[in-house]
Design an enzyme around this catalytic site. Structure first.
Site, PDB file in Angstrom:
ATOM      1  CG  HIS A   1      -0.532  -0.249   2.449  1.00 26.44           C
ATOM      2  ND1 HIS A   1       0.488   0.932   2.984  1.00 26.44           N
ATOM      3  CD2 HIS A   1      -0.144  -1.429   3.287  1.00 26.44           C
ATOM      4  CE1 HIS A   1       1.229   0.211   3.667  1.00 26.44           C
ATOM      5  NE2 HIS A   1       0.836  -1.159   4.520  1.00 26.44           N
TER       6      HIS A   1
ATOM      7  N   GLY B   1       2.099   2.964   2.226  1.00 30.86           N
ATOM      8  CA  GLY B   1       2.789   2.907   3.777  1.00 30.86           C
ATOM      9  C   GLY B   1       3.850   2.353   2.900  1.00 30.86           C
ATOM     10  CG  HIS B   2       4.500  -1.676   2.202  1.00 27.12           C
ATOM     11  ND1 HIS B   2       2.731  -2.256   1.556  1.00 27.12           N
ATOM     12  CD2 HIS B   2       4.880  -2.349   2.836  1.00 27.12           C
ATOM     13  CE1 HIS B   2       2.603  -2.997   3.026  1.00 27.12           C
ATOM     14  NE2 HIS B   2       3.895  -3.088   3.830  1.00 27.12           N
TER      15      HIS B   2
ATOM     16  CD  GLN C   1       7.174 -10.586  11.121  1.00 25.16           C
ATOM     17  OE1 GLN C   1       8.714 -10.850  11.222  1.00 25.16           O
ATOM     18  NE2 GLN C   1       6.831  -9.124  11.013  1.00 25.16           N
TER      19      GLN C   1
ATOM     20  N   GLY D   1       8.732   1.598   8.950  1.00 21.95           N
ATOM     21  CA  GLY D   1       8.207   2.839   9.238  1.00 21.95           C
ATOM     22  C   GLY D   1       7.465   3.273  10.576  1.00 21.95           C
TER      23      GLY D   1
ATOM     24  CB  VAL E   1       1.659   6.943   4.510  1.00 16.41           C
ATOM     25  CG1 VAL E   1       0.758   6.913   3.367  1.00 16.41           C
ATOM     26  CG2 VAL E   1       3.035   7.439   4.160  1.00 16.41           C
TER      27      VAL E   1
HETATM   28  P1  AMP Z   1       4.795  -5.265   7.053  1.00 14.52           P
HETATM   29  O1  AMP Z   1       4.715  -5.455   4.836  1.00 14.52           O
HETATM   30  O2  AMP Z   1       3.132  -4.362   7.406  1.00 14.52           O
HETATM   31  O3  AMP Z   1       5.402  -5.496   7.902  1.00 14.52           O
HETATM   32  O4  AMP Z   1       5.807  -2.964   7.331  1.00 14.52           O
HETATM   33  C1  AMP Z   1       7.242  -2.654   5.892  1.00 14.52           C
HETATM   34  C2  AMP Z   1       7.126  -1.994   6.475  1.00 14.52           C
HETATM   35  O5  AMP Z   1       6.285  -0.883   5.995  1.00 14.52           O
HETATM   36  C3  AMP Z   1       7.664  -1.786   8.089  1.00 14.52           C
HETATM   37  O6  AMP Z   1       8.816  -1.459   8.102  1.00 14.52           O
HETATM   38  C4  AMP Z   1       6.647  -0.363   8.609  1.00 14.52           C
HETATM   39  O7  AMP Z   1       6.493  -0.174   9.139  1.00 14.52           O
HETATM   40  C5  AMP Z   1       5.892  -0.263   6.792  1.00 14.52           C
HETATM   41  N1  AMP Z   1       4.962   1.196   7.661  1.00 14.52           N
HETATM   42  C6  AMP Z   1       4.030  -0.400   6.526  1.00 14.52           C
HETATM   43  N2  AMP Z   1       2.704   0.503   7.308  1.00 14.52           N
HETATM   44  C7  AMP Z   1       2.847   1.724   7.081  1.00 14.52           C
HETATM   45  C8  AMP Z   1       2.466   3.368   7.196  1.00 14.52           C
HETATM   46  N3  AMP Z   1       1.324   2.724   6.947  1.00 14.52           N
HETATM   47  N4  AMP Z   1       3.234   4.542   6.848  1.00 14.52           N
HETATM   48  C9  AMP Z   1       4.326   4.468   6.654  1.00 14.52           C
HETATM   49  N5  AMP Z   1       5.046   3.004   6.835  1.00 14.52           N
HETATM   50  C10 AMP Z   1       4.607   1.510   6.997  1.00 14.52           C
END
Ligand code: AMP
Length: 283
Positions: free
Chosen positions: A34, A36-37, A61, A148, A177
């Site tokens: 999304h 954020g990524h 995890q 993030g 984000v």
């Molecule tokens: P995940 O795939 O959920 O493990 O997230 C991968 C990376 O994206 C991690 O460092 C998260 O903190 C970051 N991340 C996930 N959601 C967001 C967001 N809404 N805003 C910023 N970074 C994000």
């Protein structure tokens, strides 16, 4: 963009780039991309010659009864988005590449892992995170890795890990984000049905309310937490935790003297959501 499945391929490609003087950035993810990524990828793209994005739903995890089996996976879509973000290497290893038969090592970071999500989800969670992040750093050997702030505790765990094990990696934390209505983006938001999706905006409103109270001069923990809890309760959300902690080592704080983290976790419908805000008092 090249999609790679093996550690050997990633090592060879990164080694070659490094030999020609390239800087290397790594964005570790569990996929289901999304904005954020993508924000992490754009930052990595802007700051490095070679950008590696890993996609690996890391089973260690997840706890028993958590969402490992239902976690959203869509590699084709992820690959298309990573290509658009001009990523060089998408590292999407199979399970056995990361955890071959006989795998027996766990990295445990003490202290910052013992509260909040470490207490709520159990110690396996950050052990799994620390172990897989250590492996990714060993495999990719990035100059910089991007995380993030959405997962604020994870950032602190990774920073502690890197300091304690003298890993030559710079850690960059990128801002949260959000959707237009304030909900922090998360791969888990797909679990929300219409009612839960609407109620989920209360997490951000709870953080807003706390921030407004601090801006109005209140500094004591109890008042800050009470106003946040009231927002959640108004949307029929019973949080797993709402806590005020120090930004550097997650110490519990009675009052905000300069900056503090307000962190919240709650089950909303079928999703477990987390969010946080850095609160600052003006001197
Ligand atoms: P995940 O795939 O959920 O493990 O997230 C991968 C990376 O994206 C991690 O460092 C998260 O903190 C970051 N991340 C996930 N959601 C967001 C967001 N809404 N805003 C910023 N970074 C994000």
């Amino acid at each position: 963009m090249r999609i790679m499945r093996t550690i050997a391929d990633v090592r060879a490609a990164v080694g070659e780039a490094r030999d020609s003087g390239s800087t290397v950035g790594l964005v570790p993810t569990m996929g289901a991309f999304h904005e954020g990524h993508l924000s992490l990828m754009r930052r990595a793209r802007a700051e490095n010659d070679l950008v590696v994005v890993s996609v690996f739903v890391n089973p260690t995890q997840f706890g028993v009864g958590e969402d490992l089996s239902t976690y959203p996976r869509d590699e084709q879509r992820d690959a298309a988005l990573a290509r658009e973000a001009d990523i060089d290497i998408l590292f999407a290893p199979p399970l056995t590449e990361v955890y071959p038969r006989g795998f027996a090592t766990t990295i445990h970071v003490a202290g910052v892992t013992e509260v909040l999500d470490g207490a709520s989800r159990g110690p396996h969670h950050f052990d799994g995170v620390a172990t897989v992040v250590t492996k990714l750093f060993q495999i990719v050997a990035p100059d910089t890795a991007y995380f993030g702030q959405k997962d604020a505790q994870q950032v602190l765990v990774v920073r502690r890990l890197v300091r304690d094990l003298d890993m030559p990696v710079r850690i960059v934390a990128c801002p949260i984000v959000r959707e237009p209505d304030g909900l922090a983006m998360s791969s888990r938001n797909v679990y929300l049905d219409q009612d839960a999706r609407r109620r989920a905006t209360a997490l951000n409103r709870a953080l807003d309310a706390a921030e407004a109270l601090v801006a109005a001069g209140r500094k004591d923990r109890d008042a800050v937490i009470a106003v946040a809890r009231a927002e959640l309760e108004a949307s029929a959300i019973q949080p797993e935790y709402v806590e005020l902690r120090s930004t550097d080592d997650l110490r519990e704080l009675d009052r905000i003297d300069s900056t503090a983290l307000l962190l919240v976790a709650a089950r909303v419908g079928a999703a477990r959501l987390i969010d946080n805000r850095t609160l600052e008092v003006s001197p």
